[in-house]
Scaffold this motif. Sequence first.
Motif, PDB file in Angstrom:
ATOM      1  N   HIS A   1      33.790  40.588  58.316  1.00  0.00           N
ATOM      2  CA  HIS A   1      33.023  40.155  59.503  1.00  0.00           C
ATOM      3  C   HIS A   1      33.836  39.058  60.162  1.00  0.00           C
ATOM      4  N   THR A   2      33.861  38.446  61.156  1.00  0.00           N
ATOM      5  CA  THR A   2      34.672  37.399  61.752  1.00  0.00           C
ATOM      6  C   THR A   2      34.474  36.122  60.699  1.00  0.00           C
ATOM      7  N   ASN A   3      33.195  35.760  60.503  1.00  0.00           N
ATOM      8  CA  ASN A   3      32.924  34.689  59.712  1.00  0.00           C
ATOM      9  C   ASN A   3      33.441  34.775  58.066  1.00  0.00           C
ATOM     10  N   GLN A   4      33.412  35.841  57.514  1.00  0.00           N
ATOM     11  CA  GLN A   4      33.992  36.426  56.513  1.00  0.00           C
ATOM     12  C   GLN A   4      35.340  36.121  56.345  1.00  0.00           C
ATOM     13  N   LEU A   5      36.019  36.701  57.343  1.00  0.00           N
ATOM     14  CA  LEU A   5      37.458  36.812  57.614  1.00  0.00           C
ATOM     15  C   LEU A   5      38.084  35.230  57.650  1.00  0.00           C
ATOM     16  N   ILE A   6      37.341  34.303  58.418  1.00  0.00           N
ATOM     17  CA  ILE A   6      37.742  33.115  58.481  1.00  0.00           C
ATOM     18  C   ILE A   6      37.556  32.409  57.213  1.00  0.00           C
ATOM     19  N   LEU A   7      36.524  32.447  56.804  1.00  0.00           N
ATOM     20  CA  LEU A   7      36.356  31.833  55.624  1.00  0.00           C
ATOM     21  C   LEU A   7      37.273  32.228  54.140  1.00  0.00           C
ATOM     22  N   TRP A   8      37.419  33.402  54.143  1.00  0.00           N
ATOM     23  CA  TRP A   8      38.545  33.944  53.111  1.00  0.00           C
ATOM     24  C   TRP A   8      39.895  33.468  53.448  1.00  0.00           C
ATOM     25  N   SER A   9      40.320  33.377  54.680  1.00  0.00           N
ATOM     26  CA  SER A   9      41.508  32.932  55.192  1.00  0.00           C
ATOM     27  C   SER A   9      41.720  31.663  54.882  1.00  0.00           C
ATOM     28  N   VAL A  10      40.492  30.933  54.898  1.00  0.00           N
ATOM     29  CA  VAL A  10      40.961  29.354  54.759  1.00  0.00           C
ATOM     30  C   VAL A  10      41.071  29.109  53.363  1.00  0.00           C
ATOM     31  N   PHE A  11      40.064  30.013  52.631  1.00  0.00           N
ATOM     32  CA  PHE A  11      40.329  29.786  50.897  1.00  0.00           C
ATOM     33  C   PHE A  11      41.487  30.183  50.560  1.00  0.00           C
ATOM     34  N   PHE A  12      42.304  31.205  50.975  1.00  0.00           N
ATOM     35  CA  PHE A  12      43.712  31.617  50.642  1.00  0.00           C
ATOM     36  C   PHE A  12      44.743  30.816  51.182  1.00  0.00           C
ATOM     37  N   ALA A  13      44.253  30.143  52.215  1.00  0.00           N
ATOM     38  CA  ALA A  13      45.642  29.135  53.025  1.00  0.00           C
ATOM     39  C   ALA A  13      45.540  27.923  51.932  1.00  0.00           C
ATOM     40  N   VAL A  14      44.128  27.679  51.601  1.00  0.00           N
ATOM     41  CA  VAL A  14      44.192  26.250  50.804  1.00  0.00           C
ATOM     42  C   VAL A  14      44.951  26.565  49.258  1.00  0.00           C
ATOM     43  N   PHE A  15      44.667  27.828  49.005  1.00  0.00           N
ATOM     44  CA  PHE A  15      45.105  28.149  47.703  1.00  0.00           C
ATOM     45  C   PHE A  15      46.702  28.408  47.521  1.00  0.00           C
ATOM     46  N   VAL A  16      47.112  28.748  48.805  1.00  0.00           N
ATOM     47  CA  VAL A  16      48.724  28.659  48.851  1.00  0.00           C
ATOM     48  C   VAL A  16      49.298  27.213  48.797  1.00  0.00           C
ATOM     49  N   GLY A  17      48.562  26.518  49.768  1.00  0.00           N
ATOM     50  CA  GLY A  17      49.057  25.085  49.693  1.00  0.00           C
ATOM     51  C   GLY A  17      49.043  24.190  48.181  1.00  0.00           C
ATOM     52  N   ILE A  18      47.955  24.463  47.615  1.00  0.00           N
ATOM     53  CA  ILE A  18      47.963  24.114  46.198  1.00  0.00           C
ATOM     54  C   ILE A  18      49.006  24.703  45.279  1.00  0.00           C
ATOM     55  N   THR A  19      49.108  25.908  45.377  1.00  0.00           N
ATOM     56  CA  THR A  19      50.131  26.441  44.511  1.00  0.00           C
ATOM     57  C   THR A  19      51.520  25.916  44.899  1.00  0.00           C
ATOM     58  N   VAL A  20      51.798  25.714  46.114  1.00  0.00           N
ATOM     59  CA  VAL A  20      53.174  25.249  46.584  1.00  0.00           C
ATOM     60  C   VAL A  20      53.138  23.934  45.972  1.00  0.00           C
ATOM     61  N   PHE A  21      52.219  23.118  45.913  1.00  0.00           N
ATOM     62  CA  PHE A  21      52.330  21.792  45.758  1.00  0.00           C
ATOM     63  C   PHE A  21      52.498  21.672  44.234  1.00  0.00           C
ATOM     64  N   PHE A  22      51.697  22.221  43.546  1.00  0.00           N
ATOM     65  CA  PHE A  22      51.678  22.350  42.024  1.00  0.00           C
ATOM     66  C   PHE A  22      53.309  22.662  41.393  1.00  0.00           C
ATOM     67  N   CYS A  23      53.693  23.800  41.898  1.00  0.00           N
ATOM     68  CA  CYS A  23      54.861  24.552  41.542  1.00  0.00           C
ATOM     69  C   CYS A  23      55.967  23.249  41.817  1.00  0.00           C
ATOM     70  N   VAL A  24      56.138  22.995  43.049  1.00  0.00           N
ATOM     71  CA  VAL A  24      57.406  22.008  43.283  1.00  0.00           C
ATOM     72  C   VAL A  24      56.994  20.797  42.732  1.00  0.00           C
ATOM     73  N   SER A  25      55.919  20.082  42.439  1.00  0.00           N
ATOM     74  CA  SER A  25      55.644  18.873  41.625  1.00  0.00           C
ATOM     75  C   SER A  25      56.118  19.143  40.269  1.00  0.00           C
ATOM     76  N   VAL A  26      55.730  20.132  39.691  1.00  0.00           N
ATOM     77  CA  VAL A  26      56.219  20.492  38.041  1.00  0.00           C
ATOM     78  C   VAL A  26      57.744  20.315  38.266  1.00  0.00           C
ATOM     79  N   ILE A  27      58.424  20.983  39.110  1.00  0.00           N
ATOM     80  CA  ILE A  27      59.950  21.001  39.043  1.00  0.00           C
ATOM     81  C   ILE A  27      60.293  19.796  39.351  1.00  0.00           C
TER      82      ILE A  27
END
Length: 291
Positions: A43-69
């Motif tokens: 549903h629309t609310n679920q779609l936005i909620l999960w999309s925000v979750f994965f977007a934040v997760f992607v940002g954290i992963t990018v930050f972590f990987c590059v920071s370690v390097i």
Amino acid sequence: MKIQKILYKPHPFIFNRYSVLLPSMITFLILVILKPFEFDTFHTNQLILWSVFFAVFVGITVFFCVSVIKRYFLKTIEENWTVKKEILLILFVLTVISLVLFVLFLNLNPQADRFELFQLVVLRTVAISFFPVLILVLYEQSQHQKIKRRQAERLNQELLQRKSPSPQKKRNTTLPDKIVLVAENNKIALQVTPIDVCFIKSEGNYVEVFYYQNQKIQKELIRNSLKTIEEQVADFDFFRCHNRFLVSLHHIQKVEGNARNFELILENIEEKIPVSRSKSERLLQLLQLNS
């Protein structure tokens, strides 16, 4: 050979807030608009909620990987980063993100076929991303190259102004006629006229001083740190352009630029002296002050 030459071209390593925000925003838009991985069942609310979750997760992963390097390979990154390494870094981060997403999707749907899900989430994501990543990095390299060339032209104009005839500047009579370079044991290692020193290079626990004597370049090896030597020549026209180099502003003949940084061409010196990205603006200021 041409492809190999392109892959080994210098490329700047740039990591800022946009490096995190851009992948997050792209992830959010892809999930909301294209609705892959059965997101169209939400549903629309679920779609936005999960999309925000994965977007934040992607940002954290990018930050972590590059920071370690950055933490463990900072010197290598600053001096030797290339188009090839930039492509591999982006593909590595994409692979890490895809693998974690694969695990998350598997937990959300334990009955899903693991191999099919792995193909869909990991293999297909990396494969589809390869050519866009390649095009993006090559475009970035080309743009950075153009910017650096324009900046190098600006610096070379400042150099020409310094060399053009101008009223004689009043000499600072408070400065000594000789630079006295002292070794680690507090003994005098070298006394030389300031204008004769071309550049100073760090080599482990030593520094190499390149200077003119009888119109020929000589080299003196002194046991001391470049930081200490920099303090000893602080009153003269020297510039710490790099963590390993200290150059005389009077001997810079030309500035060349690649996508990663500037390089200084010194009088009668074959070695090109690198300029750290963080020192570029300071170099321009010093050339303007001395013109």
